[in-house]
Design an enzyme around this catalytic site. Structure first.
Site, short mmCIF file in Angstrom:
data_model
loop_
_atom_site.label_atom_id
_atom_site.label_comp_id
_atom_site.label_asym_id
_atom_site.label_seq_id
_atom_site.Cartn_x
_atom_site.Cartn_y
_atom_site.Cartn_z
N HIS A 66 0.87 -1.18 0.00
CA HIS A 66 0.00 0.00 0.00
C HIS A 66 0.91 1.23 0.00
CE1 HIS A 66 -2.95 -2.93 2.01
NE2 HIS A 66 -3.29 -2.77 0.74
N GLU A 69 1.68 3.75 3.02
CA GLU A 69 2.07 3.24 4.34
C GLU A 69 3.58 3.40 4.50
OE1 GLU A 69 -1.80 0.32 4.45
OE2 GLU A 69 0.17 -0.60 4.59
N HIS A 160 3.34 -3.22 6.84
CA HIS A 160 2.27 -2.26 6.60
C HIS A 160 2.12 -1.30 7.77
CE1 HIS A 160 0.11 -4.43 3.22
NE2 HIS A 160 0.98 -5.35 3.62
N GLU A 224 1.52 -5.09 10.84
CA GLU A 224 1.05 -3.70 10.92
C GLU A 224 1.87 -3.01 12.00
OE1 GLU A 224 -1.29 -2.51 8.92
OE2 GLU A 224 -2.16 -4.35 8.10
ZN LIG Z 1 -1.39 -1.99 4.21
#
Ligand SMILES: [Zn+2]
Length: 350
Positions: A66, A69, A160, A224
């Site tokens: 992404h 990020e 992420h 994350e």
């Molecule tokens: Zn992500």
């Protein structure tokens, strides 16, 4: 010597601004005898001088699947530059992938569609930039791990940051293992990297970590690391523990482990968006891991006339929400719910 090696410029910057210079594979050896292979824009591999074919750990860090990020992208950028500058020396074979370069340039999650739903063959037909890139990442990842003799000491961390605030700002998703035991050593490593919670996925998906777990047989996680912020706006102190763990894994022979596990959850419900009119019954700013009670209605869908088609409710107490996003494409995941599990309820390898 290839052109990029001569420039001694920042790899990520060159990949983003002049990707055409990486149309051919470039390979050279640094003065410290580390071999560098640039496979294509944004994808670089380092092979230490002491590497023996197939032996030892093979490690893959992917970031920017992404594009907005940024914190993991900044950590990987720093790692790549330290290796190119030879201020850090490597103990493993390492590949670093900066995945969605064009999305980074527009500071968006993606250009055409969410790349982390395009793995395991979901990139066909290859009619947009994310699909082309997901296919390329898969092929390079397969080839990279195919060279390792022992997948049990190979690792892929897909890095992420989350869109929402979170009761656990740092958490990881353990992809579905099809009945294989979970690695306690990996959970403890994640704890050392500052990961506070781990979600066990219990079904196949089209995420990058599920792809490498299933097709390469390596330890693989979606990680994350905190909350999404623009480039240059991350408080890197928030990411220090993860940065140290990621650097140490590739440059230190043995590191002390921790003994406290992250908090463990398993996925209870995966709620898909089927209609244009899809609504959550909790406020937009509700943090990830906020718990609800049995019977609480989480989301509803309506037809074009506003008639209620279906609602989604908690099926047990302490069921918590993760990754709510009412704006996903139709047919995609709008919400996960998770419930706590104890260590005893999980099947570990040790
Ligand atoms: Zn992500």
């Amino acid at each position: 010597m290839p052109s990029f090696a001569n420039q001694r410029d920042n790899f990520l910057h060159c990949s983003r601004t002049a990707p055409e210079q990486f149309s051919q594979v470039q390979e050279w050896v640094l003065p410290n005898k580390t071999r560098v292979v640039v496979h294509t824009a944004g994808i670089i591999e380092f092979i230490p001088n002491a590497y023996q074919q197939g032996k030892g750990s093979h490690v893959l860090y992917s970031c920017g699947v992404h594009g907005n990020e940024t914190a993991p992208i900044e950590i990987c950028d720093e790692l790549v530059e330290a290796l190119l500058a030879q201020t850090l020396s490597l103990t493993v074979r390492l590949m670093v992938q900066f995945a969605n370069l064009p999305a980074m340039d527009i500071a968006q999650r993606f250009i055409s569609e969410n790349m982390n739903r395009l793995f395991c063959g979901a990139h066909s037909p290859q009619d947009n930039p994310e699909r082309v890139r997901a296919n390329q990442l898969e092929q390079l990842t397969i080839a990279f791990f195919a060279q390792a003799d022992d997948p049990a000491i190979c690792y892929h961390y897909d890095l992420h940051t989350a869109i929402k605030d979170s009761a656990y700002p740092r958490f990881a998703v353990y992809p579905f293992l099809h009945g294989k035991a979970y690695s306690k050593t990996q959970l403890l490593w994640l704890a050392k990297a500052g990961i506070q919670a781990v979600l066990f996925s219990e079904s196949p998906t089209t995420t990058y970590s599920y792809f490498s777990s299933l097709h390469c047989g390596v330890h693989s996680f979606t990680v994350e690391l905190g909350k999404v912020k623009p480039f240059g706006h991350n408080n890197m102190a928030d990411f220090a523990q993860a940065r140290t763990a990621l650097f140490d894994l590739v440059s230190v022979e043995s590191v002390e482990s921790v003994s406290t596990m992250p908090v463990l959850f398993r996925i209870k419900q995966m709620i898909l968006r089927h209609t244009e009119d899809f609504k959550f019954h909790f406020p937009d700013n509700t943090p990830n891991f906020t718990a609800f009670n049995q019977g609480d209605v989480l989301a509803s869908e309506y037809d074009a006339q506003g008639t209620l088609l279906r609602s989604y409710s908690c099926v047990q107490d302490a069921e918590a929400i993760v990754f709510p996003n009412a704006n996903v494409a139709l047919g995609q995941r709008a919400l996960l719910t998770v419930v706590p599990v104890t260590e005893k309820e999980c099947q570990f390898d040790v």
